[in-house]
Design a protein around this motif. Sequence first.
Motif, PDB file in Angstrom:
ATOM      1  N   GLY A 185     -30.676 -10.492  38.591  1.00  0.00           N
ATOM      2  CA  GLY A 185     -29.882 -11.550  38.775  1.00  0.00           C
ATOM      3  C   GLY A 185     -29.431 -12.169  40.076  1.00  0.00           C
ATOM      4  O   GLY A 185     -30.395 -12.182  40.965  1.00  0.00           O
ATOM      5  N   LEU A 186     -28.274 -12.535  40.208  1.00  0.00           N
ATOM      6  CA  LEU A 186     -27.720 -12.712  41.692  1.00  0.00           C
ATOM      7  C   LEU A 186     -27.816 -11.667  42.634  1.00  0.00           C
ATOM      8  O   LEU A 186     -27.735 -10.542  42.360  1.00  0.00           O
ATOM      9  CB  LEU A 186     -26.113 -12.798  41.574  1.00  0.00           C
ATOM     10  N   PRO A 187     -28.602 -11.816  43.719  1.00  0.00           N
ATOM     11  CA  PRO A 187     -28.875 -10.960  44.861  1.00  0.00           C
ATOM     12  C   PRO A 187     -27.402 -10.232  45.160  1.00  0.00           C
ATOM     13  O   PRO A 187     -26.439 -10.670  45.325  1.00  0.00           O
ATOM     14  CB  PRO A 187     -29.448 -11.733  45.969  1.00  0.00           C
ATOM     15  N   ASN A 188     -27.848  -8.735  45.191  1.00  0.00           N
ATOM     16  CA  ASN A 188     -26.514  -8.021  45.608  1.00  0.00           C
ATOM     17  C   ASN A 188     -25.807  -8.241  46.413  1.00  0.00           C
ATOM     18  O   ASN A 188     -24.517  -8.050  46.515  1.00  0.00           O
ATOM     19  CB  ASN A 188     -27.203  -6.392  45.379  1.00  0.00           C
ATOM     20  N   ARG A 189     -26.393  -8.699  47.741  1.00  0.00           N
ATOM     21  CA  ARG A 189     -25.576  -9.033  48.728  1.00  0.00           C
ATOM     22  C   ARG A 189     -24.466 -10.092  48.502  1.00  0.00           C
ATOM     23  O   ARG A 189     -23.351  -9.978  49.245  1.00  0.00           O
ATOM     24  CB  ARG A 189     -26.498  -9.460  50.014  1.00  0.00           C
ATOM     25  N   ASP A 190     -24.967 -10.801  47.527  1.00  0.00           N
ATOM     26  CA  ASP A 190     -24.002 -12.178  47.226  1.00  0.00           C
ATOM     27  C   ASP A 190     -23.002 -11.781  46.378  1.00  0.00           C
ATOM     28  O   ASP A 190     -21.710 -12.163  46.531  1.00  0.00           O
ATOM     29  CB  ASP A 190     -24.952 -13.313  46.544  1.00  0.00           C
ATOM     30  N   CYS A 222     -28.287  -2.704  33.546  1.00  0.00           N
ATOM     31  CA  CYS A 222     -27.657  -3.009  34.780  1.00  0.00           C
ATOM     32  C   CYS A 222     -28.597  -2.802  36.011  1.00  0.00           C
ATOM     33  O   CYS A 222     -29.039  -1.785  35.872  1.00  0.00           O
ATOM     34  CB  CYS A 222     -26.243  -2.969  35.249  1.00  0.00           C
ATOM     35  N   THR A 223     -28.920  -3.768  36.759  1.00  0.00           N
ATOM     36  CA  THR A 223     -29.980  -3.306  37.910  1.00  0.00           C
ATOM     37  C   THR A 223     -29.725  -2.513  38.977  1.00  0.00           C
ATOM     38  O   THR A 223     -30.498  -2.275  39.638  1.00  0.00           O
ATOM     39  CB  THR A 223     -30.969  -4.655  38.008  1.00  0.00           C
ATOM     40  N   PHE A 224     -28.495  -2.609  39.401  1.00  0.00           N
ATOM     41  CA  PHE A 224     -28.131  -1.545  40.509  1.00  0.00           C
ATOM     42  C   PHE A 224     -28.544  -0.210  40.353  1.00  0.00           C
ATOM     43  O   PHE A 224     -28.634   0.254  39.044  1.00  0.00           O
ATOM     44  CB  PHE A 224     -26.932  -1.651  41.028  1.00  0.00           C
ATOM     45  N   TYR A 225     -28.584   0.698  41.320  1.00  0.00           N
ATOM     46  CA  TYR A 225     -28.952   2.035  41.030  1.00  0.00           C
ATOM     47  C   TYR A 225     -27.687   2.870  40.805  1.00  0.00           C
ATOM     48  O   TYR A 225     -27.232   3.614  41.894  1.00  0.00           O
ATOM     49  CB  TYR A 225     -29.783   2.673  42.239  1.00  0.00           C
ATOM     50  N   GLY A 226     -27.170   2.799  39.873  1.00  0.00           N
ATOM     51  CA  GLY A 226     -25.757   3.701  39.538  1.00  0.00           C
ATOM     52  C   GLY A 226     -26.132   4.526  38.656  1.00  0.00           C
ATOM     53  O   GLY A 226     -27.357   5.002  38.493  1.00  0.00           O
ATOM     54  N   THR A 227     -25.285   5.199  37.647  1.00  0.00           N
ATOM     55  CA  THR A 227     -25.623   6.314  36.871  1.00  0.00           C
ATOM     56  C   THR A 227     -26.536   6.105  35.886  1.00  0.00           C
ATOM     57  O   THR A 227     -27.432   6.830  35.515  1.00  0.00           O
ATOM     58  CB  THR A 227     -24.244   6.817  36.261  1.00  0.00           C
ATOM     59  N   ALA A 228     -26.599   5.073  35.372  1.00  0.00           N
ATOM     60  CA  ALA A 228     -27.452   4.523  34.050  1.00  0.00           C
ATOM     61  C   ALA A 228     -28.987   4.831  34.607  1.00  0.00           C
ATOM     62  O   ALA A 228     -29.730   5.367  33.995  1.00  0.00           O
ATOM     63  CB  ALA A 228     -27.119   3.152  33.631  1.00  0.00           C
ATOM     64  N   ASN A 340     -27.558   1.483  48.175  1.00  0.00           N
ATOM     65  CA  ASN A 340     -27.930   2.131  49.421  1.00  0.00           C
ATOM     66  C   ASN A 340     -28.698   1.354  50.172  1.00  0.00           C
ATOM     67  O   ASN A 340     -28.895   1.507  51.375  1.00  0.00           O
ATOM     68  CB  ASN A 340     -28.775   3.421  49.132  1.00  0.00           C
ATOM     69  N   GLY A 341     -29.430   0.104  49.415  1.00  0.00           N
ATOM     70  CA  GLY A 341     -30.132  -0.658  49.901  1.00  0.00           C
ATOM     71  C   GLY A 341     -29.935  -2.129  49.465  1.00  0.00           C
ATOM     72  O   GLY A 341     -28.845  -2.370  48.663  1.00  0.00           O
ATOM     73  N   SER A 342     -30.818  -3.276  49.531  1.00  0.00           N
ATOM     74  CA  SER A 342     -30.493  -4.555  49.052  1.00  0.00           C
ATOM     75  C   SER A 342     -31.259  -4.815  47.848  1.00  0.00           C
ATOM     76  O   SER A 342     -30.873  -5.690  47.030  1.00  0.00           O
ATOM     77  CB  SER A 342     -31.105  -5.312  50.112  1.00  0.00           C
ATOM     78  N   GLY A 343     -32.450  -4.219  47.559  1.00  0.00           N
ATOM     79  CA  GLY A 343     -33.216  -4.645  46.168  1.00  0.00           C
ATOM     80  C   GLY A 343     -32.669  -3.586  45.414  1.00  0.00           C
ATOM     81  O   GLY A 343     -31.968  -2.552  45.334  1.00  0.00           O
ATOM     82  N   LEU A 428      -8.354  21.678  50.977  1.00  0.00           N
ATOM     83  CA  LEU A 428      -8.044  20.707  50.037  1.00  0.00           C
ATOM     84  C   LEU A 428      -9.221  20.987  48.873  1.00  0.00           C
ATOM     85  O   LEU A 428      -8.947  20.237  47.880  1.00  0.00           O
ATOM     86  CB  LEU A 428      -8.307  19.349  50.693  1.00  0.00           C
ATOM     87  N   GLY A 429      -9.787  21.854  48.893  1.00  0.00           N
ATOM     88  CA  GLY A 429     -10.893  22.363  47.743  1.00  0.00           C
ATOM     89  C   GLY A 429     -12.185  22.029  47.992  1.00  0.00           C
ATOM     90  O   GLY A 429     -12.516  21.999  49.361  1.00  0.00           O
ATOM     91  N   ARG A 430     -13.080  21.832  46.996  1.00  0.00           N
ATOM     92  CA  ARG A 430     -14.581  21.598  47.271  1.00  0.00           C
ATOM     93  C   ARG A 430     -14.657  20.216  46.692  1.00  0.00           C
ATOM     94  O   ARG A 430     -14.184  19.742  45.503  1.00  0.00           O
ATOM     95  CB  ARG A 430     -15.201  22.542  46.402  1.00  0.00           C
ATOM     96  N   ALA A 431     -15.376  19.285  47.299  1.00  0.00           N
ATOM     97  CA  ALA A 431     -15.540  17.986  46.942  1.00  0.00           C
ATOM     98  C   ALA A 431     -17.203  17.632  47.296  1.00  0.00           C
ATOM     99  O   ALA A 431     -18.045  18.210  48.095  1.00  0.00           O
ATOM    100  CB  ALA A 431     -14.766  17.025  47.397  1.00  0.00           C
ATOM    101  N   THR A 432     -17.377  16.389  46.658  1.00  0.00           N
ATOM    102  CA  THR A 432     -19.067  16.061  46.995  1.00  0.00           C
ATOM    103  C   THR A 432     -18.612  14.660  47.839  1.00  0.00           C
ATOM    104  O   THR A 432     -17.795  13.765  47.567  1.00  0.00           O
ATOM    105  CB  THR A 432     -19.664  15.589  45.661  1.00  0.00           C
ATOM    106  N   MET A 433     -19.606  14.433  48.729  1.00  0.00           N
ATOM    107  CA  MET A 433     -19.573  13.028  49.249  1.00  0.00           C
ATOM    108  C   MET A 433     -21.204  12.474  49.229  1.00  0.00           C
ATOM    109  O   MET A 433     -22.093  13.211  49.584  1.00  0.00           O
ATOM    110  CB  MET A 433     -19.515  13.179  50.825  1.00  0.00           C
ATOM    111  N   LYS A 434     -21.252  11.300  48.998  1.00  0.00           N
ATOM    112  CA  LYS A 434     -22.587  10.539  48.725  1.00  0.00           C
ATOM    113  C   LYS A 434     -22.784   9.954  50.126  1.00  0.00           C
ATOM    114  O   LYS A 434     -22.085   8.990  50.340  1.00  0.00           O
ATOM    115  CB  LYS A 434     -22.586   9.563  47.586  1.00  0.00           C
ATOM    116  N   VAL A 435     -23.516  10.572  50.958  1.00  0.00           N
ATOM    117  CA  VAL A 435     -23.701  10.078  52.223  1.00  0.00           C
ATOM    118  C   VAL A 435     -25.188   9.145  52.577  1.00  0.00           C
ATOM    119  O   VAL A 435     -25.193   8.388  53.523  1.00  0.00           O
ATOM    120  CB  VAL A 435     -23.988  11.170  53.415  1.00  0.00           C
ATOM    121  N   SER A 436     -25.814   8.893  51.394  1.00  0.00           N
ATOM    122  CA  SER A 436     -26.910   8.079  51.596  1.00  0.00           C
ATOM    123  C   SER A 436     -26.791   6.830  51.863  1.00  0.00           C
ATOM    124  O   SER A 436     -27.085   5.833  52.166  1.00  0.00           O
ATOM    125  CB  SER A 436     -27.951   8.323  50.380  1.00  0.00           C
TER     126      SER A 436
END
Length: 606
Positions: A185-190, A222-228, A340-343, A428-436
């Motif tokens: 659908g609508l481009p992600n940048r928009d 949904c077309t973004f690269y999320g959990t689904a 992480n990117g545009s497409g 502060l404990g143990r945590a995760t960071m998504k750096v990509s």
Amino acid sequence: MTLHPDIERVTARITERSRASRGAYLDLVNRQRDAGTHRPQLSCGNLAHGCAAAGADQARIKAGNAMNIGVVTAYNDMLSAHQPYGVYPDQIKSWAREVGATAQVAGGVPAMCDGVTQGQDGMELSLFSRDVIAMATGVALSHHMFEAALLLGICDKIVPGLLIGALRFGHLPMILVPAGPMPSGLPNRDKVRIRQLHAEGKASNSELLEAESASYHSPGTCTFYGTANSNQMMMEMMGLHMPGASFVNPGTKLRQSLTRAAVHRVLEIGWNGPDYRPLGRCIDEKAIVNAIVGLLATGGSTNHVIHLPAIARAAGVLIDWTDIDELSRVVPLITSIYPNGSGDVNAFAAAGGMPYVIRELVGAGLAHDDIATVYGDKLSDGAKQPSLVEDALVWADGPSASTNNVMLRPVSDPFQPEGGMRLLQGNLGRATMKVSAVAPSRWTIEAPCRVFCDQHAVIAAFEAGELDQDTVVVVRFQGPAANGMPELHKLTPPLGVLQDRGFRIALITDGRMSGASGKIPAAIHCSPEAQKGGGLGRLRDGDIVRVCAEAGVLEAKVEPKTWQARTLADPPAFVPGSSRELFAMMRAMATEAEAGASAMLGAAGL
């Protein structure tokens, strides 16, 4: 290709750590296969109840000489990704009859949409819905009417929940059946631009709604690269889909042909089939490592550093965030999909998609090829591209080169030399960071913190201009024991605005961020959580906090004696509503995020 030594080392460590628990699990699988309740052992009354409504299939089910497929479905028509499943049961029954078998809907599971509940009270049910789905799957399969099963589910908690429940019936062969992503659908940048303008008060609600509706516009995922969509990637990396099935759009002949092929194939690998492949043996230590490798190589959802430990434990496999961190150091990032990117995932599939990813990772020795998949004895057997030739489904070898190097690259020329996840730890404990999705220049920040107990308070502070400076935003009491560990995705636009204004911004929370989150350095899933005495409960406004993905540091720069002498902050009072009060038992029994944040698995001793 020889397996990378670090992949081999981490796999061996997981195997040794899991020796007792995996052995106990395989004993369960064997007992259920050899001595458990089966359809032929049901009494006449049991069997009569089980097929009373089977119509033309009743005689075949009663005779007991044909396989019966149990269908567990997450269909509803509020959730776009699952709306296509409405027609699947009748189709599956028809395709089962083609090969002399039968099928029945064993049960339905709930499928809530995090996109609908973001920032709402209902989001506090989201993570625990995974446990509900797992238990509902267990109820569905507990009738012992089936020799195989098909699992119909796609989105965030649904696929992990289906697998966790199904693995308790690991003696049954099963295939995951996707429904595919909606067209782009609508481009992600928009979309991002309108969201940030709205956060600044420069776009109206109607303009935002129009943009969102142009993004999420039809049946399908949904077309973004999320959990689904990360779920779909992992199912292919573990060999639990038909090859290349993940990202074929709904309502197409190819999509229908792939579902038909899954029906026919589950019979071949079924209880009495010629190639018996029970789910509990397909999902082993190597398959779990492959899922982690795929997650890292594609920059997938942070939610899976919670889901994967839970799925693994259901199969007797014990993994932790150190395993994921060490794998991330050797697995390169080879995709660049929004956020992480545009497409989006449709563009990813067109560039070569999962067949190319599997080919590259296996070829570079970064994934285990020798796993038992639902289609063969090698993961690389699934590096195939499906298509229709004169209406017949055929598979050809996947592409040897990407058609779009902006989205998909070879291991030899990655977007980043390491994967998308980092482990941070300290007082502060143990945590995760998504750096990509975060620029390397933003991997480290040291600044005063502002402490909140609610994401809406963060937004109010942003709107009041209180965060217009270098700030580490802390949102505590968001863990599983506190309020069910909701996603805090609504924070992404305002924090993104602050970062775009030139401030150095980071987020720390014991809650979750969406699988679609990016751009802002975020140390999430902080464990132990504040509700259980974790370090976030000792923080005070103005403390200097260091977040460093490069060195793996998460600490308050407070003198140790002062730190230990501080009293823990009191949690906010619980406010009932939206049925959250019904989940009190789950909050009380939930394990820490690193162990899967599951009340059910904790109660079961898994």
